[in-house]
Design a protein around this motif. Structure first.
Motif, PDB file in Angstrom:
ATOM      1  N   SER A  30       1.008  -1.211  -0.102  1.00  0.00           N
ATOM      2  CA  SER A  30      -0.059   0.090  -0.007  1.00  0.00           C
ATOM      3  C   SER A  30       0.771   1.271  -0.148  1.00  0.00           C
ATOM      4  O   SER A  30       0.006   2.214  -0.330  1.00  0.00           O
ATOM      5  N   GLY A  31       2.137   1.166   0.456  1.00  0.00           N
ATOM      6  CA  GLY A  31       2.989   2.224   0.352  1.00  0.00           C
ATOM      7  C   GLY A  31       2.768   3.115   1.563  1.00  0.00           C
ATOM      8  O   GLY A  31       2.828   4.191   1.665  1.00  0.00           O
ATOM      9  N   LYS A  32       2.356   2.212   2.694  1.00  0.00           N
ATOM     10  CA  LYS A  32       2.046   3.143   4.055  1.00  0.00           C
ATOM     11  C   LYS A  32       2.944   3.635   4.653  1.00  0.00           C
ATOM     12  O   LYS A  32       2.993   4.534   5.788  1.00  0.00           O
ATOM     13  N   SER A  33       4.400   3.774   4.217  1.00  0.00           N
ATOM     14  CA  SER A  33       5.670   4.371   4.829  1.00  0.00           C
ATOM     15  C   SER A  33       5.394   5.624   4.417  1.00  0.00           C
ATOM     16  O   SER A  33       5.791   6.730   5.335  1.00  0.00           O
ATOM     17  N   ILE A  34       4.889   6.294   3.424  1.00  0.00           N
ATOM     18  CA  ILE A  34       4.725   7.733   2.963  1.00  0.00           C
ATOM     19  C   ILE A  34       3.763   8.245   3.997  1.00  0.00           C
ATOM     20  O   ILE A  34       3.947   9.335   4.585  1.00  0.00           O
ATOM     21  N   VAL A  35       2.537   7.564   4.421  1.00  0.00           N
ATOM     22  CA  VAL A  35       1.606   7.991   5.245  1.00  0.00           C
ATOM     23  C   VAL A  35       2.021   8.006   6.547  1.00  0.00           C
ATOM     24  O   VAL A  35       2.080   9.252   7.365  1.00  0.00           O
ATOM     25  N   ALA A  36       3.008   7.134   6.992  1.00  0.00           N
ATOM     26  CA  ALA A  36       3.641   7.121   8.480  1.00  0.00           C
ATOM     27  C   ALA A  36       4.413   8.367   8.644  1.00  0.00           C
ATOM     28  O   ALA A  36       4.536   9.092   9.420  1.00  0.00           O
ATOM     29  N   LEU A  37       5.263   8.530   7.541  1.00  0.00           N
ATOM     30  CA  LEU A  37       6.218   9.764   7.746  1.00  0.00           C
ATOM     31  C   LEU A  37       5.328  11.199   7.590  1.00  0.00           C
ATOM     32  O   LEU A  37       5.780  11.813   8.102  1.00  0.00           O
ATOM     33  N   GLY A  38       4.302  10.924   6.741  1.00  0.00           N
ATOM     34  CA  GLY A  38       3.503  12.382   6.818  1.00  0.00           C
ATOM     35  C   GLY A  38       2.757  12.617   7.951  1.00  0.00           C
ATOM     36  O   GLY A  38       2.755  13.697   8.375  1.00  0.00           O
ATOM     37  N   LEU A  39       2.141  11.477   8.684  1.00  0.00           N
ATOM     38  CA  LEU A  39       1.545  11.867   9.999  1.00  0.00           C
ATOM     39  C   LEU A  39       2.599  12.169  11.081  1.00  0.00           C
ATOM     40  O   LEU A  39       2.338  13.093  11.893  1.00  0.00           O
ATOM     41  N   VAL A  40       3.597  11.562  11.131  1.00  0.00           N
ATOM     42  CA  VAL A  40       4.613  12.107  12.181  1.00  0.00           C
ATOM     43  C   VAL A  40       5.170  13.502  11.751  1.00  0.00           C
ATOM     44  O   VAL A  40       5.393  14.171  12.528  1.00  0.00           O
ATOM     45  N   GLU A  41       5.536  13.847  10.573  1.00  0.00           N
ATOM     46  CA  GLU A  41       5.706  15.212  10.080  1.00  0.00           C
ATOM     47  C   GLU A  41       4.556  16.023  10.705  1.00  0.00           C
ATOM     48  O   GLU A  41       5.109  17.296  11.286  1.00  0.00           O
ATOM     49  N   LEU A  42       3.416  15.971  10.378  1.00  0.00           N
ATOM     50  CA  LEU A  42       2.262  16.654  10.894  1.00  0.00           C
ATOM     51  C   LEU A  42       2.256  16.838  12.409  1.00  0.00           C
ATOM     52  O   LEU A  42       2.388  17.920  12.894  1.00  0.00           O
ATOM     53  N   LEU A  43       2.589  15.939  13.203  1.00  0.00           N
ATOM     54  CA  LEU A  43       2.439  15.921  14.440  1.00  0.00           C
ATOM     55  C   LEU A  43       3.685  16.410  15.021  1.00  0.00           C
ATOM     56  O   LEU A  43       3.573  17.360  16.071  1.00  0.00           O
ATOM     57  N   SER A  44       4.998  16.464  14.325  1.00  0.00           N
ATOM     58  CA  SER A  44       6.042  16.930  14.822  1.00  0.00           C
ATOM     59  C   SER A  44       6.059  18.434  15.009  1.00  0.00           C
ATOM     60  O   SER A  44       6.789  19.409  15.711  1.00  0.00           O
ATOM     61  N   ARG A  45       5.264  19.282  14.227  1.00  0.00           N
ATOM     62  CA  ARG A  45       4.856  20.480  14.116  1.00  0.00           C
ATOM     63  C   ARG A  45       3.932  20.992  15.222  1.00  0.00           C
ATOM     64  O   ARG A  45       3.945  22.482  15.428  1.00  0.00           O
ATOM     65  N   ARG A  46       3.327  20.120  15.841  1.00  0.00           N
ATOM     66  CA  ARG A  46       2.395  20.594  16.606  1.00  0.00           C
ATOM     67  C   ARG A  46       2.699  20.263  18.154  1.00  0.00           C
ATOM     68  O   ARG A  46       2.046  20.550  19.045  1.00  0.00           O
ATOM     69  N   VAL A  47       3.449  18.941  18.279  1.00  0.00           N
ATOM     70  CA  VAL A  47       3.893  18.680  19.689  1.00  0.00           C
ATOM     71  C   VAL A  47       5.125  18.558  19.828  1.00  0.00           C
ATOM     72  O   VAL A  47       5.978  18.479  18.674  1.00  0.00           O
ATOM     73  N   SER A  48       5.761  18.501  21.027  1.00  0.00           N
ATOM     74  CA  SER A  48       7.063  18.489  21.026  1.00  0.00           C
ATOM     75  C   SER A  48       7.705  17.038  21.296  1.00  0.00           C
ATOM     76  O   SER A  48       8.948  16.841  20.844  1.00  0.00           O
ATOM     77  N   ARG A  49       6.981  16.135  21.722  1.00  0.00           N
ATOM     78  CA  ARG A  49       7.616  14.835  21.909  1.00  0.00           C
ATOM     79  C   ARG A  49       6.646  13.770  21.129  1.00  0.00           C
ATOM     80  O   ARG A  49       5.489  13.278  21.581  1.00  0.00           O
ATOM     81  N   VAL A  50       6.991  13.627  19.658  1.00  0.00           N
ATOM     82  CA  VAL A  50       6.101  12.451  19.046  1.00  0.00           C
ATOM     83  C   VAL A  50       6.810  11.233  19.354  1.00  0.00           C
ATOM     84  O   VAL A  50       8.056  10.845  19.294  1.00  0.00           O
ATOM     85  N   GLY A  51       5.995  10.076  19.481  1.00  0.00           N
ATOM     86  CA  GLY A  51       6.277   8.765  19.491  1.00  0.00           C
ATOM     87  C   GLY A  51       5.966   7.880  18.204  1.00  0.00           C
ATOM     88  O   GLY A  51       5.004   8.366  17.767  1.00  0.00           O
ATOM     89  N   PHE A  52       6.948   6.750  18.173  1.00  0.00           N
ATOM     90  CA  PHE A  52       6.481   5.850  17.066  1.00  0.00           C
ATOM     91  C   PHE A  52       6.606   4.383  17.441  1.00  0.00           C
ATOM     92  O   PHE A  52       7.635   4.201  17.916  1.00  0.00           O
ATOM     93  N   TYR A  53       5.562   3.620  17.044  1.00  0.00           N
ATOM     94  CA  TYR A  53       5.598   2.272  17.680  1.00  0.00           C
ATOM     95  C   TYR A  53       5.012   1.301  16.843  1.00  0.00           C
ATOM     96  O   TYR A  53       3.980   1.761  15.919  1.00  0.00           O
ATOM     97  N   ARG A  54       5.699   0.382  16.571  1.00  0.00           N
ATOM     98  CA  ARG A  54       5.261  -0.814  15.617  1.00  0.00           C
ATOM     99  C   ARG A  54       4.963  -1.943  16.461  1.00  0.00           C
ATOM    100  O   ARG A  54       5.922  -2.757  17.253  1.00  0.00           O
ATOM    101  N   PRO A  55       3.856  -2.523  16.626  1.00  0.00           N
ATOM    102  CA  PRO A  55       3.484  -3.656  17.465  1.00  0.00           C
ATOM    103  C   PRO A  55       4.629  -4.861  17.158  1.00  0.00           C
ATOM    104  O   PRO A  55       4.919  -5.720  17.880  1.00  0.00           O
ATOM    105  N   ILE A  56       4.256  -5.028  15.699  1.00  0.00           N
ATOM    106  CA  ILE A  56       4.996  -6.393  15.110  1.00  0.00           C
ATOM    107  C   ILE A  56       5.759  -5.844  13.650  1.00  0.00           C
ATOM    108  O   ILE A  56       5.152  -5.208  13.093  1.00  0.00           O
ATOM    109  N   VAL A  57       6.796  -6.153  13.814  1.00  0.00           N
ATOM    110  CA  VAL A  57       7.867  -5.779  12.313  1.00  0.00           C
ATOM    111  C   VAL A  57       8.174  -7.439  11.891  1.00  0.00           C
ATOM    112  O   VAL A  57       8.005  -8.288  12.525  1.00  0.00           O
TER     113      VAL A  57
END
Length: 365
Positions: A30-57
């Protein structure tokens, strides 16, 4: 703006629903990496501490964990996973014991973050319905709204609408807060908007057109996928993108006629005249610069040819990758390799973020 037929006002925005969001694909590739990157970019502009978690890799190192960790300089306390696929198979990632560990790891990252983006499984090695169920159960246990990613590559509008319907049934319509259709053919977008208007869809939907550059592998990704050996050239040049792949089964003048920007040639390793001519494009303004060469048949160039290429002046020397496969099988394998957005690939990261922001209304999301 979202596709017609959906209303952002009908779904709560990510920031008002919870301190985290669950990102999952509705199928493979699906190419969800671009969406993950975009969401974290969006949030990094609005909050000081963004977290990223993958339950299963699938395995470690995980590309998306490394990408987000590197891009946003996340410490370990705000970036991590619960299981690899092998650990999941032994423990049972969707069992009660597995869910306890998934929730505990999430709580650890959540405690250190203002907002957490949770990215679901990769749909590798299992059927889509099974993976959809796993992601639905994980998101329910974490109590998170879902941003769902649908693969629109080579799909008609009707096929995309059907994929959305199947995904909504599996994930639960009430759980989804937004849908992003990725890799859509530009000619399909208008028809997709009409198709969505005909169904009862309360969630906002955005369409991201296919961007070929994001699917191109780098030389290093070719090397890793083929199990190739770097026998000459500068390792620092391996991040160079692969724009065109061509078989150099011809004389030097004809090979030069087929040189384009970012070309990689495939040929047996006992063709020194072609190898030297391709390497010379790095020094000449008469032709575009060849990215690299894949040498087939287990044949290595003469050491004197390797030395000549390694000691060429004027910048980085052209990488030569050697494989055991013959030219035919190598060409098939190379054409099946799709590039990922990787940590340190500044050019591709910038393109991905710009492409995401151009087609997804970040403020509305």
């Amino acid at each position: 703006m979202p596709c017609p037929g959906s209303s952002p006002a009908q779904s709560a925005t990510i920031g008002t629903v919870a301190g985290a969001v669950y990102l999952t694909a509705m199928g493979p590739a699906s190419g969800k990496s671009i969406v993950a990157l975009g969401l974290v970019e969006l949030l990094s502009r609005r909050v000081s501490r963004v977290g990223f978690y993958r339950p299963i890799v699938q395995r470690l190192p995980d590309n998306d964990l490394e990408l987000i960790r590197s891009q946003y300089d996340l410490p370990d306390e705000r970036c991590g996973h619960a299981f690899t696929a092998a650990e999941r198979a032994r423990v049972g990632g969707a069992t009660q014991a597995g869910m306890v560990r998934i929730v505990e790891q999430f709580k650890r990252i959540e405690a250190a973050s203002d907002f957490v983006v949770v990215e679901g499984t990769d749909f590798t090695g299992a059927s889509s319905p099974v993976e959809l169920e796993v992601n639905a159960r994980i998101s329910q246990h974490l109590g998170l709204p879902i941003v769902a990613v649908v693969d629109g590559h080579r799909c008609t509008a009707a096929e995309i609408v059907e994929r959305i319907a199947v995904g909504r049934d599996s994930l639960g319509d009430d759980a989804i807060t937004a849908i992003i259709v990725n890799r859509v053919e530009p000619s399909v977008i208008d028809g997709l908007a009409d198709g969505l208007a005909d169904i009862d869809l309360r969630d906002p939907v955005w369409s991201i057109p296919e961007e070929p550059m994001l699917r191109r592998p780098s030389l290093d990704q070719l090397r890793a996928a083929l199990g190739a050996e770097l026998v000459a050239g500068d390792p620092d040049d391996l991040p160079r993108p692969v724009g065109h792949v061509k078989v150099a089964a011809m004389s030097v003048p004809n090979v030069l006629d087929h040189v384009e920007d970012d070309t990689v040639f495939i040929l047996p390793g006992d063709r020194p005249e072609v190898i030297v001519a391709a390497a010379m494009t790095r020094l000449s303004s008469a032709y575009p610069s060849v990215s690299g060469m894949v040498l087939t048949g287990g044949l290595r160039p003469d050491p004197r040819v390797v030395e000549l290429i390694d000691k060429m002046p004027g910048g980085t020397s052209m990488p030569l990758l050697a494989v055991e496969l013959d030219t035919f099988d190598t060409t098939i394998a190379v054409n099946g390799i799709e590039g990922a957005i990787t940590a340190g690939d500044r050019r591709k990261v910038d393109v991905a973020l710009g492409h995401f922001e151009a087609h997804v209304a970040l403020d509305e999301l």
